[in-house]
Design an enzyme around this catalytic site. Structure first.
Site, PDB file in Angstrom:
ATOM      1  N   THR A  24       0.861  -1.193   0.000  1.00  0.00           N
ATOM      2  CA  THR A  24       0.000   0.000   0.000  1.00  0.00           C
ATOM      3  C   THR A  24       0.895   1.240   0.000  1.00  0.00           C
ATOM      4  O   THR A  24       0.917   2.005   0.962  1.00  0.00           O
ATOM      5  CB  THR A  24      -0.939   0.030   1.225  1.00  0.00           C
ATOM      6  OG1 THR A  24      -0.158  -0.066   2.435  1.00  0.00           O
ATOM      7  CG2 THR A  24      -1.926  -1.113   1.179  1.00  0.00           C
ATOM      8  N   CYS A  60       7.131   2.120   6.894  1.00  0.00           N
ATOM      9  CA  CYS A  60       5.863   2.410   7.569  1.00  0.00           C
ATOM     10  C   CYS A  60       5.662   3.882   7.909  1.00  0.00           C
ATOM     11  O   CYS A  60       4.706   4.506   7.447  1.00  0.00           O
ATOM     12  CB  CYS A  60       5.755   1.582   8.850  1.00  0.00           C
ATOM     13  SG  CYS A  60       5.613  -0.193   8.561  1.00  0.00           S
TER      14      CYS A  60
END
Length: 434
Positions: free
Chosen positions: A86, A263
């Site tokens: 993603t 992240c």
């Protein structure tokens, strides 16, 4: 139990291998043929301590397999996990969910019986609801329960994080989905791991909120380090004094050149964009993103300033290129800003990293990759520590001094003893210390 794990990347491969270690029958599916063939041959495409052994043992024992065929992977599965990428979407910073939705649609079309479809990928709040709507359009007859089970894996310590987590978050709307996921995580009940059961939206938001808070914490101590330098204080002592407060805690209070990785950068950006769209701007997160990007630029300027305002024609040894130790991940690493900026200013770069496979492709073309830390330092006018791999901590300042041509050291991770380096004859600078 049997699960299918869609995606043989970092999250999917680690999670699949760890579930297999729990005794679950796991089939990892990926569209990249070369990656699947490599895994079947025992070659691990990422560097993560202990992962090669864990994968090989569970493949040998028949609990872990790899395929490019989704139908094969889903055969008899109680749950299907989405562990696809993603990345930040170009142009607006939102999470790119195209891989998630494509995989969810394929699962819906291939489903032959009841199953739980679990998002393991980090997705913005509301994604699970969109997946439910997609399934209802594609296969209204399918018995598919949607759930969220975000991962909290730190690169370099991912296996330990999966096997001994602080908590497991399960977001679902049916007893059946909760039961399937509780069964999968049953080994963790035996060590009294907290299991947080929530709705889907709450589970999705927990992951983003946690990462954003940690990014804020890192950025805060970095700004306190700048203040310490101006005030003559020591950021190590400031961080220790803060961290002993149980309301704050000691972790993520280590000053440095800014956060990077797979992240924090993309998750903070995605959270900020989602919050803006929903009319509840997360301005603290927005300022954190801006401050972190500015800090990476400032680290390059710090090196140039330490060299008298110019690095043109100077040889700079750079130790550590990955965003953190014990990984080969280069995503949003400070080195991707610092090294090109020094090279553009005319510096000659000699770099060394223990895991340079991805760094070799991303550093400026003229970068010389050394075979060791001392090789990188050989003849250098200045040395910059960017990533605090353990092997760098024990470097002898006397040996470095004898190897280098210059005497400037910039320790951007506060890994070394300032007194030892100064006694060896170095002009030593660190972060937030007098």
């Amino acid at each position: 139990m049997r699960v299918a794990m869609i995606g043989a990347g970092y999250v999917g491969l680690v999670s699949g291998a760890c579930f297999a270690e729990f005794g679950v029958d796991v089939c990892v599916v990926d569209t990249e043929v070369s990656k699947v063939e490599a895994l079947r041959a025992g070659r691990i495409p990422i560097y993560e301590p202990g992962l090669d052994k864990l994968v090989s043992e569970n493949v040998r024992d028949g609990r872990l397999s790899f395929t490019t065929d989704l139908s094969e992977a889903m055969e008899g599965a109680d749950a299907v996990f989405l562990a696809v990428g993603t990345p930040s979407r170009r142009g607006d910073g939102h999470a790119d969910l195209s891989y998630v939705f494509a995989a969810a649609e394929q699962v819906a079309r291939a489903a032959k019986g009841p199953l739980v479809l679990v998002t393991k990928s980090t997705v913005p709040v509301g994604t699970g609801r969109q997946i439910q709507e997609l399934i209802a359009r594609v296969r209204p007859d399918a018995e598919i329960e949607v759930a969220s089970n975000p991962e909290f894996l730190r690169e370099g310590n991912a296996i330990g994080d999966f096997m001994r987590p602080d908590r497991v978050v399960i977001g679902a709307e049916s007893d059946r989905a909760f039961q399937v996921l509780r069964r999968l995580y049953r080994p963790l009940y035996l060590i009294e791991t907290p299991i947080v059961q929530t709705g889907i939206e709450t589970a999705e938001l927990i992951k983003y909120a946690a990462n954003a808070f940690l990014a804020v914490k890192i950025t805060f101590i970095n700004q306190m380090a700048d203040l310490c330098e101006k005030a003559g204080a020591d950021v190590h002592d400031v961080a220790r004094g803060m961290g002993l407060d149980g309301r704050i805690g000691r972790k993520f209070l280590h000053a440095g050149p800014g956060y990077g990785g797979s992240c924090f950068p993309k998750d903070t950006l995605a959270l900020a964009r989602t919050a803006q769209e929903l009319g509840a701007p997360a301005t603290i997160v927005e300022q954190t993103i801006a401050a972190n990007e500015a800090r990476k630029e400032a680290m390059a300027e710090r090196v140039i300033a330490a060299m008298g305002g110019s690095v043109a024609g100077k040889t700079i040894a750079v130790l550590g290129l990955t965003f953190k130790p014990e990984t080969d991940d280069m995503r949003d690493a400070p080195s991707l800003v610092v090294v090109p900026k020094l090279a553009q200013a005319g510096a000659i770069i000699r770099a060394y990293d223990p895991q340079p496979s991805h760094a070799r492709q991303l550093m400026p073309a003229a970068t010389h990759f050394a075979e060791s830390a001392l090789d990188a330092a050989d003849g250098a006018d200045a040395l910059v520590l960017l990533t605090e791999w353990n092997e760098f901590r024990a470097l002898s300042p006397e040996r470095l001094k004898a190897t280098m041509a210059g005497n400037t050291v910039l320790d951007l991770r506060n890994a070394w003893d300032p007194q030892a380096f100064r006694e060896a004859g170095f002009q030593y600078q660190s972060i937030g210390r007098p």
